[in-house]
Design a protein around this motif. Structure first.
Motif, mmCIF file in Angstrom:
data_model
loop_
_atom_site.group_PDB
_atom_site.id
_atom_site.type_symbol
_atom_site.label_atom_id
_atom_site.label_comp_id
_atom_site.label_asym_id
_atom_site.label_seq_id
_atom_site.Cartn_x
_atom_site.Cartn_y
_atom_site.Cartn_z
ATOM 1 N N LYS B 233 9.683 -20.485 2.116
ATOM 2 C CA LYS B 233 8.926 -21.692 1.792
ATOM 3 C C LYS B 233 9.057 -21.995 0.310
ATOM 4 N N PRO B 234 8.920 -23.264 -0.067
ATOM 5 C CA PRO B 234 9.012 -23.588 -1.493
ATOM 6 C C PRO B 234 7.910 -22.861 -2.269
ATOM 7 N N PRO B 235 8.031 -22.728 -3.578
ATOM 8 C CA PRO B 235 9.121 -23.260 -4.408
ATOM 9 C C PRO B 235 10.398 -22.417 -4.290
ATOM 10 N N PHE B 236 11.526 -23.044 -4.562
ATOM 11 C CA PHE B 236 12.810 -22.358 -4.590
ATOM 12 C C PHE B 236 13.378 -22.381 -6.005
ATOM 13 N N VAL B 237 14.223 -21.410 -6.269
ATOM 14 C CA VAL B 237 14.974 -21.439 -7.525
ATOM 15 C C VAL B 237 15.974 -22.584 -7.413
#
Lengths: 676, 676
Positions: B233-237
């Motif tokens: 799930k977000p956040p993502f790099v």
């Protein structure tokens, strides 16, 4: 090794600095290296202050006089505050005296100017080496020696070698030894030494002080020494088909001035004419905390010590300090696109100061590229769940900052590799040319004495030697106050009432209190070496840290009392830790040339200062013992070594768990063209 | 470690062998692994011979019974002679007996069939592990233990663990311990151990022999353990932009059956269900001599010993032999194009035998690709010649043969990298999942006892352990008769009448006469280790050789008398040399499961045989000590280690002097498309 006059023909790269570099100084970062325009102003200010009236002034080092660390850190926290003033640190020679001059560029003035009267000398300039080399050509005894050997003077080239120190008391002159080589059908001068002839040249007076022609040895033949592609003759090995890296959307990094941003990393990249690459303020973005966290305040190669193991008169003194004597940055060479760096590389220039203070540029001194080597950053195939298979694989892409320094014969390929996982990998590739001694031998069967090397070809002896690169690693793991922890793996006996096992190993953690606790020779006992922030813990309570993963365990095996070893004492240990001290930058001494070893890492460290929970610097010695072999002739295939800094409980969990694989490129459509 | 039932769901890859693999045997190489059709015939022949009447027959290993080395070498010299007969080596179990059966495929018959009655057992099959794991699910005391813990039985998965040997006398049954894990919201079963419960299962009778539920410990929570991209799930790099390797003209290598040819290398690549990759007959083309010269007769990973350092009842016995117990080849997984291997990779399949003798295939078990990592094979910038600059740079491209073996929790990425310079680089990347112990602790502050690991997350203890991979390297450097030379770098004091120096190092060469001279623990003293052909010299007289360049110096630090160490005694030394002996293949013993250490490298080597100027085998132990850290949770970023074999006076000179850079690809024209 070696000889810096050969590093580059300076004049090719001099700039019309005052027309090309009228750049604004509004955007500078306080750690940016001096611009050509600033270097030029430094020259004007220093010359204008006339520090050594009546004497010819030469510039030996000009670099940024870094603001204090705390000043920088405060500015980082609040970049709206006034930037620290731009200052330059200058080493000059005039009237046989070394001066340390600090120039304030905002005030347009010299703010400090003192004579250094300790032992040792500043870095050599290219120009004085070239001048010293030229002296031989018009020196009658030398030309006589050349014609006695039946050689053509116009095919002779000479090089200047620093002489080290062998117990002489203070007051020795600033000299080099000039040794010569023979071209005549090759450009590989280092494979054709003219043994036996030595000129000793005083660099301050530019006069020949001593000359001798001690022995005649055949000059190794030119045949087989040529390495230029254009001069090679068939047969050839089968050629490789075209191969390249493709990034149709461009790179994933950005460069803003000297600040590089890539995925989760940000750092400042500077060039220094002594150190070469200087990495500052490297921080990594932590997705959980939504912030950049500090890792490295400053990192660079502090010294490169290259002692040879040949006792003959022309060789015994060859115990070079490539950084402090020749300038690892000064000897950096322009990188060739598509050869030195892959197709997706971006290049940066570097600036230095010539002997007369004029700025010069090294175009393409750095390349920055994303490395896509086919590695895997993590993967797992899970088949343990009945009825299903889970497979998740993430390819690795990393970011490399490369410089090549060709210190005379040797080429050092220096890579700083940043990984998304938080690891920084430090790699040095050794290639270029060996220093070989001209020898009477044409076959090993003839050898009955110590020859200090390997017979590589007829009359060509590849001398035994070492390379010790010491990295200054000012780690600030999640803040300044850090400790060094040695976690020794200790075998523990088990009584049979406790377990069917008889032994296991456990981890005994010891925090180094003072410098002497942190001097480590690797290889004997298994241990994990960590720099931790004892004030920051993970949620489950582990101190946040970075682990040093060493590579080769080669260290110096010269006697402690040997003069070269006294000067290069850092090479005895692989690991040192010191409290941060702005002045302790050069592990082999600030004035390395002819130094007597009284201002270096080993000496500073004798104070045995406290290093616990304070701002500390980790020093790592990357060593190579080199017993040459015939494959190194006439030019060495790259031999690489390195080490890593890897996060260890720095993150709460795997920081690359959530990375997505890069998009697939469907390049089957593409109509690429090729050129041979 | 660990558990091979989880290696792969066998049934997915079973082949309709008799319809798909009616390939001709005319083109085979005598070292080719058995084809599915041959494997199928082996099954028929063995079953037809009814070696154990009245008992259920299980197949534990089927592989090529290699022809004698001299037979192969004669055939290589004259490939028109009759090929040696195709034979299979088979290990079966029936009626609690292990059989060693040799099948001659040309005669369609069993030519040898004997019962093995020593200690130790053959490799486990997947099917029996799966069966053992299933037993728990319908075992009332177990289901009671699960419900006592408030867990759902349908979310429980179990794995079978080999039990090692702890001093029991002969006659112990062939058993595994079955340990279970909890899914319930994750696929990362290894992060959710159900501690305290152990089933001991007899594999021959497939009955539960012992059961206990010793203690209750919280099962670590599922949160944070998921590694599937689809579940993140977000956040993502920030994502990386597309990046790929482009070879518009295709690869520079060719594969003919199992023979791989690339630039100056040729070698045979086979798959074995025990060893995985097997490299044979690797030779390199010498441009000067216009011939291929032999380097490696045979090389493979002989054993992988993984001892854990946890003394608790559920853990003390975890001292796995992944090759001999689970099958490093059997646990190999299909490689995922564009993820496990770059876009320019070519794939090969591997074949094995299931428990009932039916052949199965592992699609994409190997990938072969040219590695273009941005490295430089050699370079030099020469500025020492007045008035000119010479710059020659050759980029490096190498050839990688990759396999990934997922032995339960751990994924081993095994690379064999061939370089144009003659170097072979051996790299192993460790990734996948840790084995963690369920723990009562949620914070390190609570810990007052030895916990044998690092607290990685709440209730999750990452256990200390080692990995020791031992490579069987049957070097034939320019012929069979080789010697092992240890070149120690020795500090020599210098008297001041000889030189201003006080010390230097010289090379003391010692040829190992017998096996005891060649057992080496690295790290303490600097030395160069070479395999030379004492009968072949270069023109100037150096013996032709290959040098071993070690990587990490981790070796086992268990007590010599500890049972696991007796079995895995090879791990005490990094280097061993034995005279070639066809039967000495498995450094941890042929029958590694529950072995008592009486048939392994350390035992063979006790005979202290002569190893000078004869056909020798070099064994190298690549070791890792693993103190887990939080970054390894819930899945480990790859940690790599390796070593090199590098030519040392094998060639007369740099063998890549004449290589040409690959053609440049001008891909700016190209209209590539991408997909996320």
């Amino acid at each position: 090794m070696a000889n810096a006059s050969s590093c580059r023909i300076l004049i090719f790269f001099f700039l019309l600095y005052n027309t090309l570099f009228l750049t604004s100084t509004h955007q500078y970062h306080p750690l940016d290296p001096l611009t050509p325009s600033e270097l030029s102003r430094v020259r004007t200010i220093v010359k204008g202050s006339n520090p050594s009236p009546g004497f010819n002034l030469t510039f030996h080092y000009v670099g940024l006089d870094e603001p204090d660390k705390q000043t920088i850190l405060s500015w980082i926290l609040d970049p709206c505050t006034k930037k620290p003033p731009r200052r330059a640190l200058v080493n000059t020679r005039a009237g046989k005296k070394t001066r340390e001059i600090v120039v304030d560029l905002s005030k347009n003035s010299v703010i400090s100017n003192r004579v250094y009267d300790g032992d040792g000398y500043p870095m050599l300039t290219f120009e004085e080496q070239i001048a010293a080399n030229k002296l031989a050509m018009s020196y009658a005894p030398f030309t006589a020696s050349i014609s006695k050997r039946g050689l053509k003077l116009e095919e002779v080239v000479c090089e200047s070698f620093t002489i080290g120190w062998y117990g002489e008391k203070a007051g020795n002159n600033r000299v080099v030894r000039v040794m010569c080589y023979y071209l005549d059908g090759t450009v590989n001068l280092y494979m054709r030494p003219i043994e036996g002839i030595t000129l000793t040249v005083d660099l301050d007076t530019m006069k020949i002080m001593k000359y001798y022609d001690r022995l005649m040895v055949p000059v190794p033949k030119a045949e087989g020494t040529e390495y230029r592609g254009s001069e090679q003759k068939p047969p050839f090995v089968q050629s490789l088909k075209a191969i390249t890296v493709l990034q149709p959307e461009g790179p994933s990094f950005s460069i803003d001035g000297n600040t590089v941003r890539w995925v989760n990393w940000v750092f400042h990249l500077g060039f220094d004419m002594r150190a070469g690459q200087v990495i500052s303020l490297a921080s990594i973005y932590d997705l959980d905390k939504d912030e950049y966290r500090r890792v490295l305040y400053r990192a660079y190669i502090s010294e490169l010590f290259v002692p040879y193991m040949d006792l003959t008169e022309e060789w015994y003194y060859r115990t070079f300090f490539d950084t402090g004597e020749y300038g690892f940055g000064l000897c950096a060479v322009p990188l060739e696109p598509l050869r030195d760096c892959p197709a997706n590389a971006v290049f940066m220039d570097g600036y230095f100061t010539g002997q007369d203070g004029t700025p010069g540029t090294i175009p393409n001194v750095f390349c920055i590229f994303e490395r896509h080597a086919g590695d895997v950053i993590w993967r797992h195939t899970e088949s343990g769940i009945p009825g299903r298979v889970v497979r998740e694989v993430r390819p690795e892409v990393s970011l490399v900052v490369r410089m090549v320094s060709a210190v005379g014969n040797y080429d050092y390929i220096v890579d700083w590799e940043f990984k998304q996982s938080g690891t920084i990998k430090f790699t040095v590739g050794l290639t270029g040319l060996l220093e070989v001694r001209g020898s009477i031998y044409t076959h090993t069967d003839q050898i009955q004495e110590e020859v200090y090397g390997t017979l590589l070809a007829e009359n060509t002896m590849g001398a035994h030697h070492d390379h010790f690169l010491i990295y200054h690693l000012d780690l600030d793991v999640d803040g300044d106050a850090n400790s060094f922890v040695k976690s020794t793996l200790q075998t523990t006996r088990v009584s049979n009432t406790i377990s069917p096992r008889k032994s296991y190993w456990t981890v005994v953690r010891e925090t180094a209190k003072t410098e002497s606790n942190a001097r480590i020779q690797l290889g004997s006992k298994p241990a994990e070496l960590l720099v931790v922030n004892p004030n920051k813990k993970t949620k489950v309570g582990n101190p946040v840290g970075y682990r040093l993963i060493p590579g080769s365990v080669a260290g110096s095996i010269l006697s402690d009392d040997d003069y070269a070893q006294i000067r290069g004492a850092f090479s005895k240990y692989h690991v040192w830790v010191t409290p941060y001290n702005k002045s302790e930058k050069w592990a082999g001494g600030l004035y390395a040339d002819q130094s007597q070893g009284d201002d270096n890492l080993a000496i500073w460290s004798l104070r045995n200062r406290e290093i616990e929970n304070t701002d500390i610097v980790l020093w790592y010695t990357l060593g190579f013992h080199h017993v040459p072999c015939q494959e190194d002739f006439p030019l060495m295939p790259t031999l690489s070594g390195g080490f890593e800094l890897r996060p260890a409980n720095f993150f709460e969990h795997n920081p690359v768990l959530k990375i997505k694989p890069p998009k697939d490129v469907m390049w089957t459509n593409c109509s690429s063209s090729m050129k041979a």
